[in-house]
Design a protein around this motif. Structure first.
Motif, PDB file in Angstrom:
ATOM      1  N   VAL A 125     -15.900  60.845 -84.156  1.00 15.43           N
ATOM      2  CA  VAL A 125     -16.860  61.178 -85.214  1.00 15.43           C
ATOM      3  C   VAL A 125     -17.966  60.118 -85.271  1.00 15.43           C
ATOM      4  CG1 VAL A 125     -17.140  61.357 -87.723  1.00 15.43           C
ATOM      5  CG2 VAL A 125     -15.268  62.569 -86.583  1.00 15.43           C
ATOM      6  N   ALA A 126     -17.574  58.844 -85.170  1.00 17.74           N
ATOM      7  CA  ALA A 126     -18.572  57.765 -85.223  1.00 17.74           C
ATOM      8  C   ALA A 126     -19.564  57.900 -84.073  1.00 17.74           C
ATOM      9  CB  ALA A 126     -17.876  56.408 -85.170  1.00 17.74           C
ATOM     10  N   GLU A 127     -19.081  58.370 -82.927  1.00 15.29           N
ATOM     11  CA  GLU A 127     -19.919  58.459 -81.738  1.00 15.29           C
ATOM     12  C   GLU A 127     -20.800  59.715 -81.756  1.00 15.29           C
ATOM     13  OE1 GLU A 127     -17.557  57.905 -78.148  1.00 15.29           O
ATOM     14  OE2 GLU A 127     -18.920  59.294 -77.139  1.00 15.29           O
ATOM     15  N   ARG A 128     -20.262  60.848 -82.288  1.00 14.74           N
ATOM     16  CA  ARG A 128     -20.934  62.124 -82.059  1.00 14.74           C
ATOM     17  C   ARG A 128     -21.501  62.827 -83.289  1.00 14.74           C
ATOM     18  NH1 ARG A 128     -18.649  65.449 -77.031  1.00 14.74           N
ATOM     19  NH2 ARG A 128     -17.814  63.732 -75.802  1.00 14.74           N
ATOM     20  N   ALA A 129     -21.120  62.388 -84.484  1.00 13.30           N
ATOM     21  CA  ALA A 129     -21.673  63.062 -85.671  1.00 13.30           C
ATOM     22  C   ALA A 129     -23.049  62.468 -85.967  1.00 13.30           C
ATOM     23  CB  ALA A 129     -20.750  62.864 -86.865  1.00 13.30           C
ATOM     24  N   GLY A 130     -23.953  63.308 -86.500  1.00 12.24           N
ATOM     25  CA  GLY A 130     -25.276  62.815 -86.870  1.00 12.24           C
ATOM     26  C   GLY A 130     -25.149  61.656 -87.852  1.00 12.24           C
ATOM     27  N   ALA A 131     -26.024  60.690 -87.720  1.00 10.73           N
ATOM     28  CA  ALA A 131     -25.894  59.470 -88.508  1.00 10.73           C
ATOM     29  C   ALA A 131     -25.948  59.732 -90.012  1.00 10.73           C
ATOM     30  CB  ALA A 131     -26.986  58.479 -88.105  1.00 10.73           C
ATOM     31  N   PHE A 132     -26.809  60.660 -90.434  1.00  6.96           N
ATOM     32  CA  PHE A 132     -26.990  60.889 -91.869  1.00  6.96           C
ATOM     33  C   PHE A 132     -25.735  61.482 -92.510  1.00  6.96           C
ATOM     34  CE2 PHE A 132     -28.923  63.696 -95.284  1.00  6.96           C
ATOM     35  CZ  PHE A 132     -29.001  62.665 -96.207  1.00  6.96           C
ATOM     36  N   ALA A 133     -25.226  62.583 -91.939  1.00  2.00           N
ATOM     37  CA  ALA A 133     -24.027  63.208 -92.493  1.00  2.00           C
ATOM     38  C   ALA A 133     -22.773  62.405 -92.173  1.00  2.00           C
ATOM     39  CB  ALA A 133     -23.885  64.636 -91.960  1.00  2.00           C
ATOM     40  N   GLY A 134     -22.733  61.823 -90.977  1.00  2.00           N
ATOM     41  CA  GLY A 134     -21.519  61.140 -90.535  1.00  2.00           C
ATOM     42  C   GLY A 134     -21.267  59.809 -91.210  1.00  2.00           C
ATOM     43  N   ALA A 135     -22.314  59.203 -91.750  1.00  2.00           N
ATOM     44  CA  ALA A 135     -22.178  57.822 -92.240  1.00  2.00           C
ATOM     45  C   ALA A 135     -21.249  57.716 -93.448  1.00  2.00           C
ATOM     46  CB  ALA A 135     -23.555  57.275 -92.601  1.00  2.00           C
ATOM     47  N   HIS A 136     -21.231  58.722 -94.322  1.00  2.00           N
ATOM     48  CA  HIS A 136     -20.463  58.544 -95.558  1.00  2.00           C
ATOM     49  C   HIS A 136     -19.115  59.262 -95.560  1.00  2.00           C
ATOM     50  CE1 HIS A 136     -22.049  62.539 -96.478  1.00  2.00           C
ATOM     51  NE2 HIS A 136     -21.013  62.641 -97.257  1.00  2.00           N
ATOM     52  N   VAL A 137     -18.883  60.132 -94.555  1.00  2.00           N
ATOM     53  CA  VAL A 137     -17.683  60.972 -94.622  1.00  2.00           C
ATOM     54  C   VAL A 137     -16.413  60.138 -94.412  1.00  2.00           C
ATOM     55  CG1 VAL A 137     -17.623  61.632 -92.189  1.00  2.00           C
ATOM     56  CG2 VAL A 137     -16.717  63.189 -93.901  1.00  2.00           C
ATOM     57  N   VAL A 138     -15.376  60.461 -95.200  1.00  2.00           N
ATOM     58  CA  VAL A 138     -14.092  59.760 -95.107  1.00  2.00           C
ATOM     59  C   VAL A 138     -13.061  60.740 -94.546  1.00  2.00           C
ATOM     60  CG1 VAL A 138     -12.300  58.583 -96.423  1.00  2.00           C
ATOM     61  CG2 VAL A 138     -14.690  58.380 -97.128  1.00  2.00           C
ATOM     62  N   ILE A 139     -12.315  60.301 -93.547  1.00  2.00           N
ATOM     63  CA  ILE A 139     -11.263  61.147 -92.967  1.00  2.00           C
ATOM     64  C   ILE A 139      -9.922  60.558 -93.396  1.00  2.00           C
ATOM     65  CG2 ILE A 139     -10.269  62.037 -90.821  1.00  2.00           C
ATOM     66  CD1 ILE A 139     -13.091  61.598 -89.567  1.00  2.00           C
ATOM     67  N   ARG A 140      -9.155  61.365 -94.143  1.00  2.00           N
ATOM     68  CA  ARG A 140      -7.986  60.850 -94.838  1.00  2.00           C
ATOM     69  C   ARG A 140      -6.765  61.746 -94.633  1.00  2.00           C
ATOM     70  NH1 ARG A 140     -10.330  60.475-100.654  1.00  2.00           N
ATOM     71  NH2 ARG A 140     -11.282  58.440-100.366  1.00  2.00           N
ATOM     72  N   GLN A 141      -5.602  61.127 -94.643  1.00  2.00           N
ATOM     73  CA  GLN A 141      -4.381  61.914 -94.644  1.00  2.00           C
ATOM     74  C   GLN A 141      -4.143  62.550 -96.005  1.00  2.00           C
ATOM     75  OE1 GLN A 141      -1.665  59.145 -92.497  1.00  2.00           O
ATOM     76  NE2 GLN A 141      -0.193  60.764 -92.880  1.00  2.00           N
ATOM     77  N   ALA A 142      -3.532  63.749 -96.007  1.00  2.00           N
ATOM     78  CA  ALA A 142      -3.206  64.425 -97.257  1.00  2.00           C
ATOM     79  C   ALA A 142      -2.204  63.593 -98.058  1.00  2.00           C
ATOM     80  CB  ALA A 142      -2.621  65.791 -96.965  1.00  2.00           C
ATOM     81  N   ARG A 143      -2.260  63.711 -99.370  1.00  2.00           N
ATOM     82  CA  ARG A 143      -1.353  62.941-100.219  1.00  2.00           C
ATOM     83  C   ARG A 143      -0.010  63.648-100.418  1.00  2.00           C
ATOM     84  NH1 ARG A 143      -2.202  61.479-106.620  1.00  2.00           N
ATOM     85  NH2 ARG A 143      -0.107  60.675-106.944  1.00  2.00           N
ATOM     86  N   PHE A 144      -0.058  64.977-100.561  1.00  2.00           N
ATOM     87  CA  PHE A 144       1.145  65.671-101.035  1.00  2.00           C
ATOM     88  C   PHE A 144       2.032  66.230 -99.934  1.00  2.00           C
ATOM     89  CE2 PHE A 144      -1.717  65.942-104.758  1.00  2.00           C
ATOM     90  CZ  PHE A 144      -0.953  65.165-105.605  1.00  2.00           C
ATOM     91  N   GLY A 145       1.595  66.114 -98.681  1.00  2.00           N
ATOM     92  CA  GLY A 145       2.446  66.526 -97.558  1.00  2.00           C
ATOM     93  C   GLY A 145       3.001  67.924 -97.741  1.00  2.00           C
TER      94      GLY A 145
END
Ligand SMILES: [Zn+2]
Length: 317
Positions: A275-295
Motif C-alpha cells: 500500500v505504501a508503495e502503490r497507493a496514491g499519496a493523498f488517499a494512501g497517507a492517512h489510511v490505517v490497516i487494522r486487525q478486527a477486534r471481535f474475531g
C-alpha cells in the motif's frame, strides 16, 4: 443519551457449517454463547434449528428479549426481503426475516454476515473512529463490507460490498464456488487459497491435521519458512486489493478479520508495504490497516446490535 437502546436482544451468526448465537444484555456483554452444526439441514429444518436456538436463549435470559438479529452467509434482496444468493445455505428465495418473525414473535433484523461483522467493528471495535471504513474477512472465502458515514452501504439491491470479488488478474485462478470469475482477490487471499498454495509448495501437515488456512497460519507463527513465505505472498496480494479499495473509497480504516487473521501481522506488514508503495499519496497517507477486534464473535455481536438499532428505529417511527 436518552435514546440509546439497551434492551436485551439475541444475535445469531449463520455460516455454511455452524450457527452461533448469544444474548446481548443491557450492559453490552454477550452472554450464553451457543453453537450448533447446521451443515446438511434442509430449509425447514434449518429455520426450525434457528428458532429453537433463539427460544433456548430466550429461556435463559434474565430479562425479556426484545428482538433478534441474524447475520447470514447470504445476500438479501433489499427490495423483496428474499434471500437472494448463497453458496452454502438452502434458503434462496426464502423471505428470511418474515419466516423468523412468524416463528419467534419478536422483531427480526437480517443482513449479510460480513455487513454484521463490520457493524460490530464500527460501533465498538477496530472502526469505531472511522467515518469511512471497509472490511475484508479472510475465511473459507473472502467476505467484504463497506461503511459510509457510519452506516453499512449495501448497493442498489443488497449485493454491494462483495469486496472479495474485485479482480486482480484476468487470467488468475478460478474463484470459489458461486463466483464465475477468475483472479478475484478471494482466489489469492482466502484460507482455501492459502491451503492450496501450501499443498502445491509441499508444506507437510502434522498427522491427523488437515492442511487448511488455519494450520498454515499456525505453522507460520511457529517459524516454518515456507508457510511464512506463503503468508508474505498472501499479504502482498491483499495489499494490491487494498490499494484498489483505497482508490475507490478513500477509507479512514481498512479492517481485516476472519480465521486467517490468527497470523495477523505476518501478512498485514507486507500488505502495508505494498500500500505504501502503490497507493496514491493523498488517499494512501492517512489510511490505517487494522486487525478486527471481535474475531469470531463479530457476526453475533453485529447481528444483535442491528436488531437493537432496528428496534430503536421502530420506536422512533
Ligand atoms: Zn470471485
Amino acid at each position: 443519551v436518552a435514546n440509546v437502546p439497551t434492551e436485551c436482544v439475541i444475535g445469531v451468526d449463520l455460516g455454511g457449517t455452524n450457527l452461533k448465537a448469544a444474548l446481548l444484555a443491557g450492559d453490552g456483554a454477550l452472554r450464553c454463547e451457543t453453537r450448533r452444526v447446521i451443515a446438511g439441514l434442509r430449509t425447514a429444518e434449518l429455520l426450525d434449528a434457528l428458532a429453537d436456538t433463539v427460544c433456548e436463549l430466550r429461556e435463559r435470559a434474565r430479562e425479556p428479549v426484545a428482538a433478534a438479529g441474524f447475520g447470514i452467509a447470504c445476500l438479501i434482496d433489499e427490495r423483496s426481503g428474499l434471500a437472494a444468493s448463497s453458496t452454502h445455505l438452502p434458503i434462496v428465495g426464502v423471505p428470511f426475516a418474515a419466516a423468523m418473525e412468524e416463528r419467534l414473535a419478536v422483531p427480526v433484523r437480517v443482513d449479510n454476515d460480513a455487513n454484521m461483522a463490520l457493524l460490530a467493528e464500527l460501533r465498538a471495535g477496530a472502526a469505531a473512529d472511522a467515518r469511512v471504513a471497509v472490511m475484508l474477512t479472510l475465511g473459507t472465502g473472502v467476505g467484504g463490507a463497506i461503511a459510509l458515514d457510519g452506516e453499512i452501504f449495501r448497493g442498489a439491491r443488497g449485493a454491494g460490498g462483495e469486496l472479495g470479488h474485485i479482480v486482480l488478474d484476468r487470467d488468475g485462478p478460478p474463484c470459489g464456488p458461486g463466483c464465475p470469475g477468475r483472479g478475484c482477490l478471494e482466489s489469492f487471499v482466502s484460507g482455501s487459497a492459502l491451503a492450496r498454495a501450501a499443498a502445491a509448495a509441499g508444506v507437510p501437515a502434522p498427522a491427523g491435521r488437515a492442511l487448511d488456512g488455519a494450520l498454515v497460519s499456525e505453522l507460520a507463527r511457529g517459524g516454518e519458512e515456507v508457510a511464512l513465505a506463503l503468508l508474505r505472498s498472501l499479504g502482498e496480494w491483499l495489499g494490491l486489493g487494498i490499494v484498489s479499495l483505497i482508490n475507490v473509497f478513500d477509507p479512514d480504516v481498512v479492517v481485516v478479520g476472519g480465521g486467517v487473521c490468527e497470523a495477523g501481522e505476518l501478512f498485514l506488514e507486507p500488505a502495508r508495504a505494498v500500500v505504501a508503495e502503490r497507493a496514491g499519496a493523498f488517499a494512501g497517507a492517512h489510511v490505517v490497516i487494522r486487525q478486527a477486534r471481535f474475531g469470531a464473535r463479530a457476526g453475533m455481536l453485529g447481528a444483535a446490535l442491528a436488531a437493537r438499532e432496528a428496534l430503536a428505529g421502530r420506536v422512533a417511527a
